[in-house]
Motif scaffolding. Structure first.
Motif, PDB file in Angstrom:
ATOM      1  N   PHE A 135       0.834  -1.203   0.000  1.00 52.33           N
ATOM      2  CA  PHE A 135       0.000   0.000   0.000  1.00 52.33           C
ATOM      3  C   PHE A 135       0.870   1.254   0.000  1.00 52.33           C
ATOM      4  O   PHE A 135       0.622   2.199  -0.765  1.00 52.33           O
ATOM      5  N   SER A 136       1.892   1.274   0.844  1.00 61.44           N
ATOM      6  CA  SER A 136       2.780   2.438   0.898  1.00 61.44           C
ATOM      7  C   SER A 136       3.520   2.628  -0.417  1.00 61.44           C
ATOM      8  O   SER A 136       3.599   3.754  -0.945  1.00 61.44           O
ATOM      9  N   LEU A 137       4.057   1.544  -0.965  1.00 58.72           N
ATOM     10  CA  LEU A 137       4.828   1.628  -2.195  1.00 58.72           C
ATOM     11  C   LEU A 137       3.939   2.030  -3.372  1.00 58.72           C
ATOM     12  O   LEU A 137       4.338   2.834  -4.222  1.00 58.72           O
ATOM     13  N   SER A 138       2.740   1.494  -3.425  1.00 59.48           N
ATOM     14  CA  SER A 138       1.820   1.840  -4.510  1.00 59.48           C
ATOM     15  C   SER A 138       1.453   3.315  -4.466  1.00 59.48           C
ATOM     16  O   SER A 138       1.374   3.984  -5.504  1.00 59.48           O
ATOM     17  N   PHE A 139       1.242   3.837  -3.261  1.00 63.75           N
ATOM     18  CA  PHE A 139       0.915   5.261  -3.150  1.00 63.75           C
ATOM     19  C   PHE A 139       2.101   6.126  -3.555  1.00 63.75           C
ATOM     20  O   PHE A 139       1.930   7.177  -4.192  1.00 63.75           O
ATOM     21  N   GLU A 140       3.309   5.704  -3.206  1.00 59.78           N
ATOM     22  CA  GLU A 140       4.496   6.452  -3.623  1.00 59.78           C
ATOM     23  C   GLU A 140       4.596   6.505  -5.144  1.00 59.78           C
ATOM     24  O   GLU A 140       4.908   7.553  -5.724  1.00 59.78           O
ATOM     25  N   HIS A 141       4.320   5.378  -5.812  1.00 59.40           N
ATOM     26  CA  HIS A 141       4.376   5.347  -7.279  1.00 59.40           C
ATOM     27  C   HIS A 141       3.303   6.249  -7.893  1.00 59.40           C
ATOM     28  O   HIS A 141       3.549   6.928  -8.892  1.00 59.40           O
ATOM     29  N   ILE A 142       2.123   6.256  -7.292  1.00 56.90           N
ATOM     30  CA  ILE A 142       1.049   7.116  -7.794  1.00 56.90           C
ATOM     31  C   ILE A 142       1.413   8.584  -7.590  1.00 56.90           C
ATOM     32  O   ILE A 142       1.179   9.429  -8.469  1.00 56.90           O
ATOM     33  N   MET A 143       2.023   8.906  -6.455  1.00 53.80           N
ATOM     34  CA  MET A 143       2.465  10.281  -6.204  1.00 53.80           C
ATOM     35  C   MET A 143       3.521  10.707  -7.223  1.00 53.80           C
ATOM     36  O   MET A 143       3.460  11.813  -7.779  1.00 53.80           O
ATOM     37  N   ASP A 144       4.505   9.836  -7.454  1.00 53.68           N
ATOM     38  CA  ASP A 144       5.569  10.165  -8.412  1.00 53.68           C
ATOM     39  C   ASP A 144       4.998  10.367  -9.810  1.00 53.68           C
ATOM     40  O   ASP A 144       5.395  11.294 -10.536  1.00 53.68           O
ATOM     41  N   ALA A 145       4.074   9.492 -10.194  1.00 54.65           N
ATOM     42  CA  ALA A 145       3.469   9.607 -11.527  1.00 54.65           C
ATOM     43  C   ALA A 145       2.661  10.896 -11.650  1.00 54.65           C
ATOM     44  O   ALA A 145       2.647  11.541 -12.710  1.00 54.65           O
ATOM     45  N   THR A 146       1.993  11.293 -10.570  1.00 57.31           N
ATOM     46  CA  THR A 146       1.231  12.544 -10.586  1.00 57.31           C
ATOM     47  C   THR A 146       2.158  13.745 -10.746  1.00 57.31           C
ATOM     48  O   THR A 146       1.867  14.679 -11.515  1.00 57.31           O
ATOM     49  N   SER A 147       3.284  13.733 -10.034  1.00 57.14           N
ATOM     50  CA  SER A 147       4.249  14.831 -10.143  1.00 57.14           C
ATOM     51  C   SER A 147       4.813  14.928 -11.551  1.00 57.14           C
ATOM     52  O   SER A 147       4.958  16.024 -12.105  1.00 57.14           O
ATOM     53  N   ARG A 148       5.120  13.771 -12.150  1.00 54.38           N
ATOM     54  CA  ARG A 148       5.639  13.772 -13.524  1.00 54.38           C
ATOM     55  C   ARG A 148       4.589  14.282 -14.502  1.00 54.38           C
ATOM     56  O   ARG A 148       4.901  15.015 -15.447  1.00 54.38           O
ATOM     57  N   LEU A 149       3.335  13.888 -14.273  1.00 52.93           N
ATOM     58  CA  LEU A 149       2.254  14.343 -15.155  1.00 52.93           C
ATOM     59  C   LEU A 149       2.114  15.862 -15.106  1.00 52.93           C
ATOM     60  O   LEU A 149       2.024  16.523 -16.149  1.00 52.93           O
TER      61      LEU A 149
END
Length: 464
Positions: free
Chosen positions: A443-457
């Motif tokens: 759960f923590s790792l998945s949220f980190e990936h979603i956060m990173d992808a949002t920042s890149r977007l």
């Protein structure tokens, strides 16, 4: 719901003053009749019977092994809270308890821990949380109630109003879509009660000799309750960037985490997509302020608050897949939630359960309740907490982590907001999911990936 209990773990920022805490609990339960009642059987029928409550009997200060506590206080708390899932409560007393664990853990700021256990017949998560918060106070101003987030406007076809300039055809079409979606959802709900069952996966193994008797009666193993903190500001950051809701983001995180865990454990090819179903509990009470509830309690009009269980159920699809873009999980979650908002499923499931209970008695209600949880894979819920730090009987609250046990599902996922924290809480059957800490890491790792992808977007949009 004979075996279903609510468990709330609360981290405190100070040592526990037992006399002050006991006095606070006594004031908490005094206006709530069900906390003074037990269930008795007369002529084959059950009813509530008022009894005298000795609060000291409901305040438990366990004597734990000091060596084990010193070696790993986090594990000591986890083991103790897990033991509540197999330790029965005395039916001759009202079924609620406060367990006080007065030692610090590794979670920042936590000096002591309180574990609350209450039978689900006393209330659902919303009513019990409101009752708890009604006795809490703002840390900034001990004379004031906790400040709650502003209630968001409920969206979806149920609440939407057609613009005045909309033509008759548009209005008819919107109602047709609403009724069609409702009919489809109710057909799936009926099929689930009768025969439609999720496939066996790492989250839902085949029956292994009597754990589940087919109608929801569950002889559970040791239940584990673990939690992890996410940043609420980061959740809102994804929400705003994706133009969705907090629930969409949290469902997307859950889908990504469960996908990561599933494909790692099962060894299935990553291109395969699997659809599981979750039971989503929805509060059907009108949105209102905390002060409104408190005023009703003080004015002895607590029946107006609609205590007890006032929930409708939605069967929500959880898609397991390995996406290259982490934001695909949030988009899929938004699509799923938007579809459910154009249906009256939550209203009809609540009314259907009530009708079965009145027509066929507790066994009829238990049949629907049990089959719904037996034939699906997990449960999912999200509750809103105070927007600032609060104190509970003079003790600063660091975190709030509600959960439950007693249903036939091996996994229950709860989200709880508090101050600037979003807690993800997992209630897992230890036999089915022995590596539950790894699932929590997902759960923590998945949220980190979603956060990173949002920042890149957002960075790419700004660059363009």
């Amino acid at each position: 719901m004979e075996d279903v209990y609510v468990v709330v773990t609360i981290g405190l920022g100070s040592p526990i003053n037992v006399p002050a805490f006991t006095a606070g609990v006594a004031n908490l339960i005094s206006p709530y009749p069900r906390f003074h009642c037990i269930q008795v059987t007369e002529g084959g029928n059950r009813r509530w019977a008022r009894v005298k409550v000795n609060v000291d009997e409901h305040i438990v200060v366990p004597e734990l092994d000091p060596v084990a506590v010193a070696a790993n206080p986090d594990r000591a708390v986890e083991d103790y809270v897990a033991s509540l899932s197999v330790y029965p409560m005395d039916p001759s007393r009202p079924r609620w308890e406060f367990h006080l664990l007065d030692f610090p853990t590794s979670e920042p700021g936590v000096v002591s821990t309180v574990a609350i256990r209450a039978h689900h017949s006393l209330g659902d998560g919303v009513s019990l949380m409101v009752l708890l918060l009604a006795s809490a106070r703002s840390a900034a101003d001990p004379t004031s109630l906790p400040v709650m987030p502003q209630q968001s406007v409920r969206t979806g076809a149920i609440y939407a109003r057609q613009p005045r300039h909309a033509g008759a055809l548009a209005r008819v079409w919107s109602w047709f879509v609403l009724m069609w979606h409702t009919m489809v959802d109710l057909c799936f709900f009926a099929a689930t009660i009768l025969f439609l069952r999720d496939p066996h996966t790492v989250f839902k193994p085949a029956a292994d000799g009597g754990d589940d008797d087919g109608d929801g009666v569950f002889h559970h193993h040791n239940r584990r309750f673990v939690h992890r903190s996410l940043s609420l500001d980061d959740v809102k950051f994804v929400k705003n960037a994706m133009n969705c809701t907090v629930n969409d983001v949290l469902l997307g995180v859950a889908s990504a985490a469960l996908s990561r865990y599933y494909f790692r454990k099962s060894g299935d090819i990553n291109t395969k997509e699997i659809c599981l179903r979750s039971v989503l509990g929805v509060n059907i009470r009108p949105t209102t302020s905390l002060q409104t509830y408190v005023n009703m309690i003080k004015s002895d009009k607590s029946n107006e608050v609609a205590w007890g269980n006032q929930l409708g159920q939605i069967l929500l699809k959880i898609h397991l897949a390995m996406h290259d873009d982490p934001l695909a999980y949030v988009r899929k979650a938004k699509e799923t939630m938007d579809r459910k908002k154009s249906s009256l499923e939550v209203v009809f499931t609540h009314k259907t359960s009530e009708c079965f209970l009145k027509m066929f008695g507790p066994k009829g209600g238990a049949f629907i309740f049990g089959r719904m949880f037996t034939n699906t894979t997990l449960s999912f819920s999200n509750m809103i907490g105070p927007a600032e730090q609060i104190e509970l009987y003079g003790h600063p609250v660091v975190f709030i982590a509600p959960s439950a046990y007693g249903v036939s599902q091996a996994l229950i996922v709860h989200y709880q907001s508090y101050n600037s924290i979003m807690k993800v809480i997992l209630s897992v059957d230890e036999k089915t999911i022995p590596d539950y800490h790894q699932l929590l890491d997902d759960f923590s790792l998945s949220f980190e990936h979603i956060m990173d992808a949002t920042s890149r977007l957002l960075a790419s949009i700004k660059k363009e």
